[in-house]
Design a protein around this motif. Structure first.
Motif, PDB file in Angstrom:
ATOM      1  N   LEU A  61     -59.601 106.295 -36.305  1.00 17.21           N
ATOM      2  CA  LEU A  61     -58.723 107.461 -36.453  1.00 17.21           C
ATOM      3  C   LEU A  61     -57.310 107.033 -36.839  1.00 17.21           C
ATOM      4  O   LEU A  61     -56.679 107.643 -37.716  1.00 17.21           O
ATOM      5  CB  LEU A  61     -58.706 108.268 -35.155  1.00 17.21           C
ATOM      6  CG  LEU A  61     -57.805 109.513 -35.161  1.00 17.21           C
ATOM      7  CD1 LEU A  61     -58.242 110.495 -36.251  1.00 17.21           C
ATOM      8  CD2 LEU A  61     -57.821 110.187 -33.794  1.00 17.21           C
ATOM      9  N   THR A  67     -55.287 108.140 -40.133  1.00 24.76           N
ATOM     10  CA  THR A  67     -54.023 108.860 -39.970  1.00 24.76           C
ATOM     11  C   THR A  67     -52.897 108.120 -40.675  1.00 24.76           C
ATOM     12  O   THR A  67     -52.068 108.715 -41.367  1.00 24.76           O
ATOM     13  CB  THR A  67     -53.690 109.002 -38.475  1.00 24.76           C
ATOM     14  OG1 THR A  67     -54.789 109.613 -37.802  1.00 24.76           O
ATOM     15  CG2 THR A  67     -52.459 109.863 -38.269  1.00 24.76           C
ATOM     16  N   LYS A 108     -52.647 113.149 -36.292  1.00 23.98           N
ATOM     17  CA  LYS A 108     -53.950 112.761 -35.746  1.00 23.98           C
ATOM     18  C   LYS A 108     -54.868 113.974 -35.661  1.00 23.98           C
ATOM     19  O   LYS A 108     -56.054 113.898 -35.969  1.00 23.98           O
ATOM     20  CB  LYS A 108     -53.782 112.131 -34.358  1.00 23.98           C
ATOM     21  CG  LYS A 108     -53.338 110.685 -34.382  1.00 23.98           C
ATOM     22  CD  LYS A 108     -53.536 110.067 -33.012  1.00 23.98           C
ATOM     23  CE  LYS A 108     -53.250 108.581 -33.052  1.00 23.98           C
ATOM     24  NZ  LYS A 108     -53.543 107.923 -31.767  1.00 23.98           N
ATOM     25  N   LYS A 109     -54.292 115.103 -35.216  1.00 22.79           N
ATOM     26  CA  LYS A 109     -55.092 116.317 -35.072  1.00 22.79           C
ATOM     27  C   LYS A 109     -55.606 116.774 -36.433  1.00 22.79           C
ATOM     28  O   LYS A 109     -56.772 117.144 -36.583  1.00 22.79           O
ATOM     29  CB  LYS A 109     -54.251 117.406 -34.414  1.00 22.79           C
ATOM     30  CG  LYS A 109     -55.029 118.692 -34.115  1.00 22.79           C
ATOM     31  CD  LYS A 109     -54.153 119.691 -33.371  1.00 22.79           C
ATOM     32  CE  LYS A 109     -54.937 120.963 -33.077  1.00 22.79           C
ATOM     33  NZ  LYS A 109     -54.092 121.965 -32.363  1.00 22.79           N
ATOM     34  N   THR A 116     -56.000 114.898 -39.110  1.00 20.01           N
ATOM     35  CA  THR A 116     -56.948 113.905 -39.609  1.00 20.01           C
ATOM     36  C   THR A 116     -58.308 114.070 -38.945  1.00 20.01           C
ATOM     37  O   THR A 116     -59.349 114.012 -39.599  1.00 20.01           O
ATOM     38  CB  THR A 116     -56.422 112.481 -39.364  1.00 20.01           C
ATOM     39  OG1 THR A 116     -55.121 112.369 -39.934  1.00 20.01           O
ATOM     40  CG2 THR A 116     -57.337 111.449 -39.989  1.00 20.01           C
ATOM     41  N   ARG A 117     -58.295 114.288 -37.629  1.00 27.29           N
ATOM     42  CA  ARG A 117     -59.554 114.478 -36.903  1.00 27.29           C
ATOM     43  C   ARG A 117     -60.329 115.675 -37.468  1.00 27.29           C
ATOM     44  O   ARG A 117     -61.551 115.624 -37.612  1.00 27.29           O
ATOM     45  CB  ARG A 117     -59.260 114.681 -35.413  1.00 27.29           C
ATOM     46  CG  ARG A 117     -60.500 114.572 -34.518  1.00 27.29           C
ATOM     47  CD  ARG A 117     -60.134 115.030 -33.105  1.00 27.29           C
ATOM     48  NE  ARG A 117     -59.150 114.159 -32.512  1.00 27.29           N
ATOM     49  CZ  ARG A 117     -59.441 113.111 -31.753  1.00 27.29           C
ATOM     50  NH1 ARG A 117     -60.698 112.815 -31.503  1.00 27.29           N
ATOM     51  NH2 ARG A 117     -58.488 112.376 -31.219  1.00 27.29           N
ATOM     52  N   TYR A 118     -59.594 116.736 -37.822  1.00 25.66           N
ATOM     53  CA  TYR A 118     -60.234 117.928 -38.393  1.00 25.66           C
ATOM     54  C   TYR A 118     -60.846 117.606 -39.756  1.00 25.66           C
ATOM     55  O   TYR A 118     -61.987 117.983 -40.052  1.00 25.66           O
ATOM     56  CB  TYR A 118     -59.210 119.052 -38.512  1.00 25.66           C
ATOM     57  CG  TYR A 118     -59.725 120.253 -39.262  1.00 25.66           C
ATOM     58  CD1 TYR A 118     -60.584 121.166 -38.641  1.00 25.66           C
ATOM     59  CD2 TYR A 118     -59.361 120.479 -40.588  1.00 25.66           C
ATOM     60  CE1 TYR A 118     -61.071 122.262 -39.333  1.00 25.66           C
ATOM     61  CE2 TYR A 118     -59.848 121.578 -41.281  1.00 25.66           C
ATOM     62  CZ  TYR A 118     -60.699 122.466 -40.649  1.00 25.66           C
ATOM     63  OH  TYR A 118     -61.182 123.551 -41.342  1.00 25.66           O
ATOM     64  N   ASP A 138     -64.193 115.593 -39.634  1.00 22.88           N
ATOM     65  CA  ASP A 138     -65.352 116.180 -38.953  1.00 22.88           C
ATOM     66  C   ASP A 138     -66.558 116.163 -39.892  1.00 22.88           C
ATOM     67  O   ASP A 138     -66.496 116.639 -41.026  1.00 22.88           O
ATOM     68  CB  ASP A 138     -65.030 117.613 -38.533  1.00 22.88           C
ATOM     69  CG  ASP A 138     -66.180 118.245 -37.769  1.00 22.88           C
ATOM     70  OD1 ASP A 138     -66.777 117.553 -36.922  1.00 22.88           O
ATOM     71  OD2 ASP A 138     -66.500 119.415 -38.041  1.00 22.88           O
ATOM     72  N   GLU A 160     -67.288 111.447 -33.225  1.00 21.76           N
ATOM     73  CA  GLU A 160     -66.143 111.370 -32.309  1.00 21.76           C
ATOM     74  C   GLU A 160     -66.044 109.975 -31.693  1.00 21.76           C
ATOM     75  O   GLU A 160     -64.951 109.421 -31.530  1.00 21.76           O
ATOM     76  CB  GLU A 160     -66.293 112.432 -31.209  1.00 21.76           C
ATOM     77  CG  GLU A 160     -65.079 112.574 -30.312  1.00 21.76           C
ATOM     78  CD  GLU A 160     -63.864 113.153 -31.045  1.00 21.76           C
ATOM     79  OE1 GLU A 160     -62.732 112.886 -30.600  1.00 21.76           O
ATOM     80  OE2 GLU A 160     -64.047 113.851 -32.060  1.00 21.76           O
ATOM     81  N   LEU A 172     -64.566 107.486 -34.268  1.00 19.28           N
ATOM     82  CA  LEU A 172     -63.133 107.672 -34.508  1.00 19.28           C
ATOM     83  C   LEU A 172     -62.280 106.945 -33.474  1.00 19.28           C
ATOM     84  O   LEU A 172     -61.203 106.434 -33.797  1.00 19.28           O
ATOM     85  CB  LEU A 172     -62.783 109.160 -34.504  1.00 19.28           C
ATOM     86  CG  LEU A 172     -63.217 109.970 -35.724  1.00 19.28           C
ATOM     87  CD1 LEU A 172     -62.912 111.448 -35.509  1.00 19.28           C
ATOM     88  CD2 LEU A 172     -62.527 109.469 -36.986  1.00 19.28           C
TER      89      LEU A 172
END
Length: 476
Positions: free
Chosen positions: A352, A356, A373-374, A376-378, A381, A386, A389
């Motif tokens: 992750l 990012t 980060k939020k 990038t995590r989205y 997906d 998870e 990451l």
């Protein structure tokens, strides 16, 4: 005339701590033959090598060397003494001459006999083999192909009856490989047996008399070269060995504008004719450089190490000059090195954090800020799990590392992605995943340049093709 058997494995099963390493392996090699073993991946190649070394002990099955059952360490040691292992690792003494490497460095010649009386016969030996290698030159002055030929000659002079060869296609040009196997053929005629183990798409099988295919520790195919179909066998036996877990890229799919991204207009390269080419968005350009293992004809120009003598290079229609790798990346030309998993990832960063960092690399004051980060995590997906990451890169699988290497450029969206020997350092499974990743890159509208010195690699992806060979340029 009945063939003499050198080595045979019958129904070998090896396991340790509940894990099966070999699970029904059959293999044989005869005197004066060249055998090719195609394995499913790098790990299985190591298992097979460890069996040859004697480090992997069968729990069930029978092993034979020259007709004698291997039931003691003495027979195994005898086999090892008469076996040469030749791979991409250095196998010569750099500061010794070629003659000294061939005749003395094996350690089997008494000190008092030394070089002179032995090396007097060397020119006759090389003349007999029709090989032109400078015997008095220091070994480190030779190209990789000649160094490996010197290793082969040392093995023959030392009395080795079996040579196990691995990974040499990673260090040699096509011409060097051709010369190497010309020597193999001559030693084969003198009764030496050869076994080379491959785990990637290769043309080396064409030199083999027999081919054995191993998958999941089990022999699933054995055939003569005439019966081996490269395309059918590889596709049927390997492409489906593992379900591709590469998930669909959920970035917005838009119609790619096929505009011209990169142009070479009458570019005069050092010691080469004028080069004209154009590359559109979402296209592949395969550059095959048969003159150099390091692809020195074109790569130094793209990386800003040297210039060109005349002509123009246009990037998005504007005249462009390559100055450095970092400048090229800023201007929209990215690179994936030949061994990217070892050289292009920070071991202690999570997957992750890597992604990012790439996505917001131009906003340094917000380095790894939570909102990025939020986001990038989205975006990731369905591409990474998870669990993947949050892992540090040195702990994740090779497949995950490859996805990281390619997807970070897919999200950054450079104009051009230059891939240097993208299939050379991966096994067949990873090769197929690399192909899928490159297709995702192209779907995103990024142009791809593949630079390699291996013919098989240059024609893996469909696109435009340029070949550098003997100071000439060919385009098709």
């Amino acid at each position: 005339m009945m063939k003499k058997e050198v080595i045979r494995y019958e129904n070998i099963h090896c396991s340790m701590d509940g894990q099966a390493y070999l699970n029904g392996l059959f293999f044989r090699a005869f005197e004066g033959e060249i055998c090719c073993v195609i394995v499913n991946n790098t790990i299985e190649k190591q298992y097979f090598l460890q069996l040859l070394y004697g480090n992997l002990k069968p729990g069930y099955g029978w092993s034979y060397y020259k007709g004698e059952k291997i039931v003691s360490s003495k027979i195994q040691e005898q086999m090892l003494k008469q076996t040469a292992f030749i791979g991409r690792n250095k196998g010569i003494f750099s500061e010794l001459s070629v003659a000294e490497n061939i005749f003395v460095a094996s350690g089997r010649v008494p000190f008092w006999r030394r070089v002179n009386p032995l090396c007097r016969h060397a020119p006759e030996l090389l003349k007999d083999w029709d090989i032109s290698i400078p015997l008095l030159a220091k070994a480190h002055m030779l190209d990789p192909g000649m160094q490996k030929q010197a290793e082969l000659m040392r093995a023959y002079v030392s009395g080795c009856s079996l040579a196990v060869i691995t990974d040499i296609e990673m260090i040699m040009t096509e011409d060097q490989l051709k010369n190497f196997f010309a020597l193999v053929t001559k030693l084969k005629e003198r009764g030496m047996t050869f076994l080379y183990i491959v785990n990637s798409s290769t043309k080396l099988y064409k030199y083999a008399d027999e081919i054995t295919i191993i998958k999941n520790g089990r022999t699933i195919g054995h055939m003569n070269r005439e019966d081996f179909s490269k395309f059918q066998t590889y596709m049927e036996l390997f492409e489906k060995t593992r379900k591709n877990t590469l998930k669909r890229n959920d970035l917005l799919q838009k119609q790619i504008d096929k505009k011209t991204v990169l142009e070479f207009q009458n570019v005069k390269l050092p010691d080469l004719p004028v080069l004209n080419l154009s590359l559109n968005a979402g296209e592949v350009l395969n550059i095959l450089d048969l003159d150099s293992a390091e692809c020195r004809n074109i790569l130094p120009i793209l990386q800003g190490e040297c210039g060109f003598e005349a002509g123009k290079i246009l990037l998005n229609g504007k005249e462009y000059s390559f100055q450095s790798v970092h400048q090229s990346i800023r201007d929209g030309i990215a690179f994936i090195e030949a061994r990217p998993m070892e050289e292009m990832l920070f071991a202690d960063m999570t997957v992750l954090d890597h992604m990012t960092f790439m996505i917001q690399r131009n906003k340094k004051k917000f380095f790894l800020r939570k909102k990025y980060k939020k986001m990038t995590r989205y975006l990731l997906d369905g591409i990474f799990s998870e669990e993947e990451l949050m892992k540090k890169t040195y702990t994740v699988s090779d497949e995950c590392k490859l996805k990281l290497l390619y997807y970070r450029w897919i999200f950054v969206r450079p104009q051009v992605l230059v891939c240097i020997k993208p299939f050379s350092s991966v096994d067949f499974q990873m090769r197929q995943i690399t192909i899928n990743l490159l297709k995702e890159v192209l779907k995103s509208g990024i142009s791809v340049i593949i630079i390699t010195n291996q013919i098989a690699e240059a024609y893996t992806m469909e696109g435009k093709n340029i070949t550098f060979h003997n100071g000439a340029i060919a385009m098709d």
